[in-house]
Design an enzyme around this catalytic site. Structure first.
Site, PDB file in Angstrom:
ATOM      1  N   PHE A   1       0.867  -1.186   0.000  1.00 43.58           N
ATOM      2  CA  PHE A   1       0.000   0.000   0.000  1.00 43.58           C
ATOM      3  C   PHE A   1       0.897   1.227   0.000  1.00 43.58           C
ATOM      4  O   PHE A   1       1.714   1.404   0.897  1.00 43.58           O
ATOM      5  CB  PHE A   1      -0.920   0.032   1.232  1.00 43.58           C
ATOM      6  CG  PHE A   1      -1.906   1.180   1.194  1.00 43.58           C
ATOM      7  CD1 PHE A   1      -3.221   0.979   0.791  1.00 43.58           C
ATOM      8  CD2 PHE A   1      -1.519   2.473   1.526  1.00 43.58           C
ATOM      9  CE1 PHE A   1      -4.127   2.036   0.720  1.00 43.58           C
ATOM     10  CE2 PHE A   1      -2.418   3.544   1.458  1.00 43.58           C
ATOM     11  CZ  PHE A   1      -3.732   3.315   1.059  1.00 43.58           C
TER      12      PHE A   1
ATOM     13  N   ASP B   1       9.182   2.910   1.748  1.00 40.70           N
ATOM     14  CA  ASP B   1       8.013   3.675   2.189  1.00 40.70           C
ATOM     15  C   ASP B   1       7.806   3.421   3.684  1.00 40.70           C
ATOM     16  O   ASP B   1       7.323   2.371   4.092  1.00 40.70           O
ATOM     17  CB  ASP B   1       6.788   3.231   1.375  1.00 40.70           C
ATOM     18  CG  ASP B   1       5.509   3.950   1.799  1.00 40.70           C
ATOM     19  OD1 ASP B   1       5.507   4.618   2.854  1.00 40.70           O
ATOM     20  OD2 ASP B   1       4.502   3.816   1.081  1.00 40.70           O
TER      21      ASP B   1
ATOM     22  N   LYS C   1       2.226  10.354   8.667  1.00 36.54           N
ATOM     23  CA  LYS C   1       1.629   9.829   9.895  1.00 36.54           C
ATOM     24  C   LYS C   1       2.327  10.336  11.169  1.00 36.54           C
ATOM     25  O   LYS C   1       2.234  11.495  11.500  1.00 36.54           O
ATOM     26  CB  LYS C   1       1.612   8.300   9.830  1.00 36.54           C
ATOM     27  CG  LYS C   1       0.661   7.789   8.725  1.00 36.54           C
ATOM     28  CD  LYS C   1       0.310   6.358   8.908  1.00 36.54           C
ATOM     29  CE  LYS C   1      -0.445   5.764   7.737  1.00 36.54           C
ATOM     30  NZ  LYS C   1      -1.865   5.596   7.957  1.00 36.54           N
TER      31      LYS C   1
ATOM     32  N   THR D   1       1.725  23.976  -3.915  1.00 41.56           N
ATOM     33  CA  THR D   1       1.518  25.238  -3.209  1.00 41.56           C
ATOM     34  C   THR D   1       2.134  25.206  -1.807  1.00 41.56           C
ATOM     35  O   THR D   1       2.985  26.031  -1.471  1.00 41.56           O
ATOM     36  CB  THR D   1       0.015  25.556  -3.093  1.00 41.56           C
ATOM     37  OG1 THR D   1      -0.557  25.498  -4.380  1.00 41.56           O
ATOM     38  CG2 THR D   1      -0.195  26.941  -2.485  1.00 41.56           C
TER      39      THR D   1
HETATM   40  O1  PSZ Z   1      -7.484   3.434   3.426  1.00 44.49           O
HETATM   41  C1  PSZ Z   1      -6.553   4.253   3.346  1.00 44.49           C
HETATM   42  O2  PSZ Z   1      -6.479   5.183   2.532  1.00 44.49           O
HETATM   43  C2  PSZ Z   1      -5.421   4.090   4.283  1.00 44.49           C
HETATM   44  S1  PSZ Z   1      -5.561   3.129   5.618  1.00 44.49           S
HETATM   45  C3  PSZ Z   1      -3.960   3.342   6.021  1.00 44.49           C
HETATM   46  C4  PSZ Z   1      -3.331   4.122   5.151  1.00 44.49           C
HETATM   47  C5  PSZ Z   1      -4.165   4.583   4.155  1.00 44.49           C
HETATM   48  N1  PSZ Z   1      -2.014   4.355   5.228  1.00 44.49           N
HETATM   49  C6  PSZ Z   1      -1.397   5.339   4.456  1.00 44.49           C
HETATM   50  C7  PSZ Z   1      -0.124   5.002   3.751  1.00 44.49           C
HETATM   51  C8  PSZ Z   1       0.688   3.915   4.150  1.00 44.49           C
HETATM   52  O3  PSZ Z   1       0.344   3.131   5.178  1.00 44.49           O
HETATM   53  C9  PSZ Z   1       1.869   3.666   3.438  1.00 44.49           C
HETATM   54  C10 PSZ Z   1       2.764   2.548   3.843  1.00 44.49           C
HETATM   55  N2  PSZ Z   1       2.208   4.441   2.403  1.00 44.49           N
HETATM   56  C11 PSZ Z   1       1.449   5.483   2.006  1.00 44.49           C
HETATM   57  C12 PSZ Z   1       0.270   5.790   2.671  1.00 44.49           C
HETATM   58  C13 PSZ Z   1      -0.528   6.959   2.203  1.00 44.49           C
HETATM   59  O4  PSZ Z   1      -0.547   7.951   3.159  1.00 44.49           O
HETATM   60  P1  PSZ Z   1      -1.757   9.004   3.229  1.00 44.49           P
HETATM   61  O5  PSZ Z   1      -2.964   8.243   3.678  1.00 44.49           O
HETATM   62  O6  PSZ Z   1      -1.281  10.019   4.194  1.00 44.49           O
HETATM   63  O7  PSZ Z   1      -1.923   9.566   1.860  1.00 44.49           O
END
Ligand code: PSZ
Length: 500
Positions: free
Chosen positions: A217, A326, A357, A381
């Protein structure tokens, strides 16, 4: 005048919060010594089942404005503290999920409240600059004090961004730009490059790819989504790139009983990575970068050995691909090291490490070579938010002052040992307890039982998350102590008894 009034109000509410005491909790195990966590409650306290009536009414109200399918319940962030999240029905829950792993030192930490109450910080909160063009005077100092003070080894530069997805999205662009300049042998685009890129054609928009892993992910924006493979619902109906997807090792547990099988499984995956790199080069879509999570989180808390990751790093080097780690979910200390990939002992550092996070701001560290060569190539931006750097600097002070990484290692051991014990007690329900620090997970016999356990635990005052097909994951804040582990284990064992 206005600022002194505001700061007095802040100070008063801070004092009120610090003096409030909490009632005792009936779940506390006798085996668990109470460890002092500043500004924490003593235990869960449940008034209704969750979501309670107030949450349900608000969900209905919000439902007229947005899709509320994912809303669990509404929160009272003023009353939440330390490891406890309070909802709008006055239920107080031990939070072992922390807003999808994004609360570093608990709710309303006094050090952060104090920082916000300092009038000198007001302008940073009120004025959000376009950082790429008009940064504030203290920006280099604040970056040095916050993000650079915890830079992974070999990472000399950092680019802030707003969230995890946009950090990865821009990191991918940085890898493509680096790769094309390497192919050209210089960084001056041709007239043809400039004209074709305007109509989405090669060579200006080259057919390059990023290799990712099944179960990974990396976010939901278009580029990131092409490397996300954890759930179909994330990807459905959205066009994507023809980029290679390698298998991620599926380890058998307990690890010490399956050493040979697991080593074979990792070797199989590495071989597949190399095959894919060669195949995609032959297809005319060379792999510019490899992206991987140190622990596949959304995909089910899938681990691989340090050996696997070191070998993968070497494969990236051998084929001229950038290596992007990541750390959006693993970064910030919950594995017992500030960065999970520190556990691997890499000789050659990663090229890119992205975060968000628990780091409060998004962004990515990178090696010098991955610096985009011209202005406005990696740009938007806001490019982050200086108020988050301010908070992060203080979070890092708290982590150092309170030795929170050691604490995480200690409570992580207690948590994993507790899970091992429960797994022996409930072999029909639990399996594959695993983790590093407090970044732990356990598998449940099936999806329906997993979901029922999550709901029952919540009604008893423990918030947990699911991941993968049938895992439960643990993502407490860094202030989650052994004492809290025992509160959790007692409640979890009550819930498991209901599922026998
Ligand atoms: O369902 C979702 O959109 C979720 S639930 C948990 C996440 C997103 N985690 C975000 C995440 C991550 O765990 C890793 C390893 N890489 C990138 C992301 C993306 O981060 P955000 O959500 O801040 O864009």
């Amino acid at each position: 005048m206005a600022s002194s009034l505001i700061s007095r109000q802040f100070a008063l509410s801070l004092q009120k919060r610090l003096w409030l005491s909490a009632p005792a909790c009936r779940y506390v195990s006798k085996a668990a010594p109470k460890t002092q966590v500043e500004f924490d409650y003593d235990g869960p306290s449940m008034k209704t089942s969750v979501p309670g009536p107030r949450s349900q009414a608000l969900t209905k109200q919000l439902g007229d404005i947005q899709n509320v399918g994912a809303v669990n319940f509404f929160c009272n962030y003023e009353e939440s503290r330390g490891n406890y999240l309070v909802d709008v029905d006055s239920n107080r829950m031990l939070d072992i999920y922390t807003q999808i792993s994004s609360i570093p030192i608990g709710y309303n930490h006094p050090a952060l409240l104090k920082l916000m109450a300092n009038p000198n910080n007001l302008s940073t909160l009120v004025n959000r600059p376009a950082l790429g063009i008009l940064p504030p005077e203290n920006f280099p100092d604040k970056l040095t004090e916050s993000l650079l003070s915890v830079a992974p080894s070999g990472m000399t530069r950092v680019q802030t961004m707003a969230c995890g997805s946009c950090s990865n999205e821009n990191a991918y662009k940085a890898m493509f730009i680096w790769y094309r300049n390497k192919e050209r042998g210089h960084n001056t685009p041709s007239e043809e490059d400039l004209s074709t890129c305007m109509i989405n054609q090669a060579p200006g928009c080259p057919d390059l790819s990023i290799l990712s892993f099944m179960g990974g992910f990396h976010g939901r924006t278009m580029g990131c989504l092409a490397t996300t493979h954890s759930k179909a619902i994330h990807k459905l109906d959205v066009p994507s790139f023809d980029w290679p997807i390698a298998p991620f090792p599926r380890l058998q547990y307990p690890l010490e009983e399956f050493t040979r099988e697991n080593a074979q499984e990792e070797a199989r995956c590495l071989e597949e990575v190399e095959d894919l790199i060669v195949k995609w080069r032959q297809k005319g879509k060379p792999v510019a970068g490899i992206v991987i999570e140190p622990i596949q989180a959304e995909g089910g808390d899938n681990h691989a050995s340090p050996d696997f990751f070191r070998s993968l790093r070497n494969v990236a080097c051998k084929h001229g691909c950038a290596f992007h780690v990541d750390e959006v979910q693993t970064g910030g200390g919950s594995t017992g090291k500030f960065w999970a990939h520190e556990h691997w002992g890499l000789d050659n550092p990663a090229d890119i490490v992205s975060f968000s996070k628990k780091l409060l701001t998004g962004g990515y560290y990178h090696k010098n070579e991955l610096q985009a060569d011209k202005a406005y190539r990696i740009f938007n931006t806001w490019m982050g938010d200086p108020s988050k750097n301010l908070l992060l600097a203080e979070v890092l002070n708290v982590i150092r002052r309170e030795n929170l990484l050691e604490e995480v290692t200690r409570s992580g051991k207690a948590l994993l040992n507790g899970l091992y014990e429960l797994q022996t007690q409930y072999p029909g329900i639990l399996s594959r307890a695993r983790g590093q620090g407090t970044f732990c997970a356990i598998d449940i016999c099936d999806d329906a039982t997993r979901n029922s356990i999550l709901l029952k635990a919540r009604d008893k005052g423990v918030l947990l998350g699911g991941c993968g097909d049938r895992s439960i994951r643990f993502r407490p804040a860094l202030v989650f102590k052994e004492y809290h582990v025992h509160i959790f284990l007692n409640i979890f064992s009550d819930v498991l008894a209901l599922h026998k």
